[in-house]
Design an enzyme around this catalytic site. Structure first.
Site, PDB file in Angstrom:
ATOM      1  N   SER A 280       0.830  -1.047   0.292  1.00 16.50           N
ATOM      2  CA  SER A 280       0.162  -0.115   0.188  1.00 16.50           C
ATOM      3  C   SER A 280       1.063   0.682  -0.103  1.00 16.50           C
ATOM      4  CB  SER A 280      -0.630  -0.169   1.012  1.00 16.50           C
ATOM      5  OG  SER A 280      -1.842   1.224   1.339  1.00 16.50           O
TER       6      SER A 280
ATOM      7  N   TYR B 151      -2.781  -0.914  10.577  1.00 11.30           N
ATOM      8  CA  TYR B 151      -2.823  -2.006   8.625  1.00 11.30           C
ATOM      9  C   TYR B 151      -1.213  -1.462   8.054  1.00 11.30           C
ATOM     10  CZ  TYR B 151      -4.308  -1.018   3.244  1.00 11.30           C
ATOM     11  OH  TYR B 151      -4.248  -1.325   2.627  1.00 11.30           O
TER      12      TYR B 151
END
Length: 285
Positions: free
Chosen positions: A177, A190
């Site tokens: 990400s 995350y």
């Protein structure tokens, strides 16, 4: 298509600048590697393939000739619809339901794939979860462990059990990400898992290079998927993607092309690398 040269050391040769290609020995390979049917005859596992980026990738892989295994958590209606669309493209598809945060379920995905198709060529570790947290005190140990089990441990376990079946020419693609590079003040756990995936990708890629197995990653920015609508606040959803240079969120099919590139021979000279479909954010990675 001309076969790739196996010559490791080119013979000594000298030319006047800028040089003539016709005098090179061996000649460089310039013709297109493959123009269509890039994944013909391949079998691909795509985790989180029921919707979002995973679904778009599954459909694109199927359109390019691959049979698909979709691993998903609980969204059976989405998974069945995706399977139907894959079969309309003329490819086979099986669905495997289960929480990949559990090691046994990861092992099951690999064994069921090989039992059904007799092989495994491409592993796409895409499944992931997140929750917004305003401060670190709001992240419980239970949430932290669940996030790491689902997002990172699953990547490790699936890859570990796949190694028995992956051969020279196979590939693994991990979904990291943009948050692995610049962090996230409201997705701290995350972002940490995505950083772990990034380091794991680079480390294992170097380990597998001599075996002819390529390992790369894709680091999406804000992409419009069900995970966004189901986990972010109403305000965050309404503004989602507007802070990128392109002033919008991306679509799953704008990310799937990155996975296709990395899964095909188009990227035959790439391993340990990351592609960045993120709307224009520069992340130096």
């Amino acid at each position: 298509m001309q076969k790739k040269s196996k010559t490791k050391i080119r013979p000594l040769q000298k030319q006047k600048k800028p040089g003539l290609e016709a005098k090179l020995s061996p000649l460089p390979e310039s013709e297109p590697i493959q123009q269509n049917g890039k994944l013909t005859g391949k079998t691909a596992i795509i985790t989180g393939g029921d919707s979002g980026i995973g679904k778009a990738t599954a459909l694109l892989f199927a359109a390019e000739g691959a049979d698909i295994v979709i691993s998903y958590l609980s969204e059976t209606s989405d998974a069945k619809e995706t399977k139907k669309e894959i079969e309309k493209l003329g490819r086979k598809c099986i669905l495997i339901k289960g929480d990949l945060g559990r090691e046994n379920n990861c092992k099951k995905v690999i064994t069921e794939t090989v039992k059904t198709f007799g092989k495994l060529d491409i592993l796409v570790n895409n499944a992931g979860i997140h929750w917004e947290s305003e401060k670190i005190e709001d992240i419980s140990t239970e949430q932290l462990m669940k996030t790491f089990h689902s997002n990172f441990f699953s990547v490790f376990w699936l890859t570990k059990y796949a190694m028995k079946y992956l051969k020279k020419g196979s590939c693994i693609i991990n979904t990291t990400s943009v948050t692995a590079y610049r962090g996230s003040d409201h997705l701290m756990d995350y972002a940490a898992t995505k950083g772990a995936i990034l380091s794991f990708t680079r480390s294992l890629a170097a380990n597998l290079a001599q075996k002819g197995i390529r390992l790369n990653a894709v680091a999406p920015g804000p992409i419009w998927t069900p995970l966004i609508a189901s986990t972010l606040s109403n305000k965050a959803v309404s503004e989602f993607g507007s802070d990128t240079p392109m002033k919008r969120a991306g679509e799953p099919n704008e990310v799937a092309t990155c996975f296709l590139f990395l899964a095909s021979e188009d990227s035959s000279y790439m391993t340990g690398q990351v592609l960045h479909p993120n709307g224009g954010e520069i992340v130096n990675g």
